[in-house]
Design an enzyme around this catalytic site. Structure first.
Site, short mmCIF file in Angstrom:
data_model
loop_
_atom_site.label_atom_id
_atom_site.label_comp_id
_atom_site.label_asym_id
_atom_site.label_seq_id
_atom_site.Cartn_x
_atom_site.Cartn_y
_atom_site.Cartn_z
CG HIS A 1 -25.21 1.47 78.82
ND1 HIS A 1 -23.86 1.22 78.98
CD2 HIS A 1 -25.39 2.79 79.10
CE1 HIS A 1 -23.25 2.35 79.33
NE2 HIS A 1 -24.15 3.32 79.41
CG HIS B 1 -29.08 5.18 78.99
ND1 HIS B 1 -28.93 5.22 77.63
CD2 HIS B 1 -27.86 5.48 79.50
CE1 HIS B 1 -27.68 5.54 77.33
NE2 HIS B 1 -27.01 5.70 78.46
CD GLU C 1 -13.21 21.23 59.09
OE1 GLU C 1 -14.23 21.13 59.82
OE2 GLU C 1 -13.06 22.17 58.29
CG HIS D 1 -7.73 31.09 59.95
ND1 HIS D 1 -8.85 31.61 60.56
CD2 HIS D 1 -8.15 30.54 58.78
CE1 HIS D 1 -9.90 31.39 59.78
NE2 HIS D 1 -9.50 30.75 58.71
#
Ligand SMILES: Cc1ncc(C[n+]2csc(CCOP(=O)(O)OP(=O)(O)O)c2C)c(N)n1
Ligand SMILES: [Mg+2]
Length: 671
Positions: free
Chosen positions: A29, A265, A412, A474
């Site tokens: 890159h 890129h 999280e 859950h």
């Protein structure tokens, strides 16, 4: 003050090296690296404080790179300060080279973090900034107050959702030791950024509590001024949004501009475009791997300055250490990477307790005995029972890092990456908790912790369908199988990349925590129950948990069948064994808190525990694959193969066959 002309020449030098590395490797890159060269050059030639003779100096400033694809920029910069040779640059992306396609943490080489998955790298930086604040507050060593965490982020990192979490945390905690540079070049891999983002990024960060500066990111004078201002900000993190030009200085084959073009890129400039570009930047396309003399001088001068800066700071540290010998000794211990000394006899477990509660009992002792531990929760501390720790301390907050609990909010992945950043900083032991089902939101970070061999502790509770009434959303089912794959994946040192432990009862949880705290070279996952679990039979030798699997007390000699499980299923097997014994079946029960650890034992141990020729039955609340490898073709595993159901857990145990009666029935079927 350095001459701007020299700074520009040095930035061009970085551009030449970066483009040439990619050209030589025939992959990589160049564009982003060429656009970011001005910022990194000003940072390293004038601001980043470190000790050239002591790369691991605890008080050094740290540079966290988010866009790992900009590795050629980082390696080239590090070559200017002598951390890489020009030969090594020419080995970009080659087998065995120190210059892999994306940077991998190596403090001796000046690489603070592994980067590649966009978004994580800058969040590690936020975690490191938390660690620095914590250490300043908990040691009093003035060096940590002076440490700045410089972060480099690009469009991709800003677009990643985690940037919201990282920015929120840095804002709410007032991390004024953070200076983040946003390389805003309006280009990304496949499109111009305007196709996918048009929000006001400056306003967004301001709203999250940051001080924001907007500059031309290719102008050395503006970069310098912005860093000065950013460092002076008090009570807030600082963001410098630098408008940069992707592929700055690049020319196409026909000599026209190749700037601001997506094509640079992720591909070499190629052929004559490369030749034109290197010529344009003042290099020699025949021999581009050169550091210009004035650039060498620039960095030689900086090295002299750094010697003086480091010597002064170290003198301050020494004065502090003389005045505070105990704290200095503690700090040295914390940074040694050694496991803390813990008196485990202080842990009091309650019989029949849920293993999450047992974990709380351990955490409450750790809060007293491990002063450099930071425990986090994603807004579940009273459920994941990290509150065992919290009750003995208080949360970190802006301006007050005297506590040791990190309230991450419902984020999280952010939490996990912050904990990783703390571990990268060094000096602290991070742990973080949430429900096991949400480990899905953390897996990319677990992978990075595993790759970097960082001893972060992941505490995952509500480990199975016995979450019950909350229902399938859950109820973790496949999560254990997923995370145990990390036990099978080896790290660069050939070790299991992660230690995964699912203890069978309260006392085995203490053992699991002991193993977690003694594990200083990989992450550890603790998988814990929501519901109460009957104790394993009296006389059980829990110490054997360290072998990953062991024979539970009360097992029969010369068994007809071996029953194995981890977690609460072990106690279900114990109950099932009672029924089998009434039929005269001789039963061995094996608790397997960690298959990975078990498979790391000598073969004769493994064979002694699970001898060939004896039928085996496994019980798991996860996918049967958790135990199939240990049970073998002539055995069977009773597991869960659905997402679960919403009902009280005792009903689910009945309906799903997690009962002594079903153990009896299933074992009879294979005998
Ligand atoms: C999580 C993640 N998703 C996707 C990628 C693949 N990828 C690498 S760079 C990139 C585009 C990044 O654009 P930007 O950050 O603006 O870098 P620039 O093109 O300016 O160098 C993508 C999609 C990645 N590395 N990480
Ligand atoms: Mg970009």
């Amino acid at each position: 003050m350095n001459d701007i002309k020299v700074l520009n020449h040095a930035a061009d030098n970085i551009r030449i090296l970066a483009a040439s590395m990619v050209e030589k490797a025939k992959s990589g890159h160049p564009g982003g690296a060429m656009g970011g060269a001005d910022f990194i050059n000003v940072l390293y030639s004038e601001y980043l404080n470190y000790d050239p003779a002591d790369p691991a100096w605890v008080g050094r400033d740290r540079f966290f790179l988010d866009p790992g694809h900009m590795a050629p920029m980082l390696y080239s910069q590090l070559a200017l300060i002598g951390k890489f040779s020009l030969d090594e640059l020419q080995q970009l992306r080659q087998w065995g080279s120190p210059t892999p396609g994306h940077p991998e943490a190596d403090i001796q080489r000046g690489i603070e973090n592994t980067s590649g998955p966009l978004g994580q790298g800058h969040t590690f930086g936020i975690g490191a900034a938390i660690a620095a604040k914590f250490l300043a507050a908990h040691t009093g060593n003035p060096t940590f107050e002076k440490e700045t965490i410089y972060i480099y982020i690009s469009d991709g990192g800003v677009q990643e959702e985690i940037s919201q979490g990282a920015a929120r945390i840095a804002g709410i905690l007032g991390l004024d030791n953070v200076v983040m540079f946003y390389d805003s070049n309006d280009i990304q891999l496949s499109t111009e950024t305007k196709v996918v983002m048009n929000e006001d990024t400056a306003a967004k960060y301001r709203a999250l509590g940051w001080e924001v500066f907007e500059i031309c990111g290719n102008d050395a004078a503006q970069i310098r001024e912005a860093i000065e201002k950013a460092k002076a900000v008090k009570g807030k993190p600082a963001l410098i949004i630098g408008k940069t030009i992707m592929g700055k200085g690049a020319l196409k084959e026909d000599g026209s501009s190749y700037e601001a073009n997506c094509k640079t890129h992720g591909a070499p400039l190629g052929g004559n475009a490369f030749v034109n570009t290197i010529n344009h930047l003042g290099g020699n396309p025949e021999n581009p791997f050169v550091i210009f003399d004035d650039v060498k001088e620039l960095y030689a001068r900086r090295a002299e300055e750094l010697k003086a800066i480091a010597a002064k700071r170290k003198a301050e540290e020494a004065a502090w250490a003389t005045a505070n010998p105990e704290k200095a000794a503690a700090q040295a211990e914390w940074f040694s990477g050694k496991a803390p000394k813990i008196d485990w006899t202080k842990v009091q477990q309650k019989s029949g307790d849920a293993t999450r509660n047992a974990s709380a009992a351990v955490l409450s002792v750790l809060a007293e005995q491990v002063p450099n531990m930071i425990v986090a929760s994603a807004d579940l501390s009273n459920s994941d029972k990290t509150d065992g720790f919290l009750k003995k301390t208080h949360a970190l907050k802006a301006g007050d890092f005297s506590g040791a609990f990190f309230q991450a909010g419902v984020a999280e992945l952010t939490m996990a990456c912050c904990c990783i950043g703390m571990a990268l900083h060094g000096g602290v032991i991070p742990a973080c908790g949430t429900f096991f089902v949400f480990s899905d939101y953390m897996k990319p970070a677990v992978r990075m912790a595993a790759l970097m061999e960082l001893p972060v502790k992941f505490i995952w509770t509500h480990d199975a369908f016995r979450v019950g009434e909350d229902g399938p959303t859950h109820e973790p089912v496949e999560q254990e199988a997923q995370i145990r794959l990390m036990e099978k994946l080896k790290n660069h040192h050939g070790k299991n990349s992660t230690l995964v432990l699912r203890p069978a009862d309260a006392v085995e949880t203490t053992e699991a925590w002991r193993l977690a705290m003694e594990n200083t070279c990989t992450p550890t996952a603790l998988i814990l129950s929501r519901q109460n679990i009957a104790d394993l039979p009296a006389g059980n030798d829990y110490k054997q948990a360290e072998r990953g699997a062991y024979i539970v007390a009360g097992s029969d000699e010369n068994p007809d069948v071996i029953l194995l499980a981890s977690g609460s299923e072990v106690s279900t097997l114990v109950a099932g064994a009672e029924l089998l014994r009434q039929d005269g079946v001789k039963v061995r029960i094996v608790s397997v808190p960690s298959e990975g650890l078990f498979r790391s034992q000598p073969k004769d141990y493994q064979q002694a525990i699970l001898p060939a020729g004896v039928k085996k039955f496994g019980l798991t609340a996860g996918l049967p694959v958790n135990l199939e490898g240990l049970v073998g073709a002539d055995g069977s595993v009773w597991g869960l193969q659905s997402f679960g159901f919403s009902a009280p857990y005792k009903v689910l145990d009945e309906k799903l066959g997690f009962t002594a009666e079903n153990v009896y029935k299933q074992v009879k079927a294979i005998l």
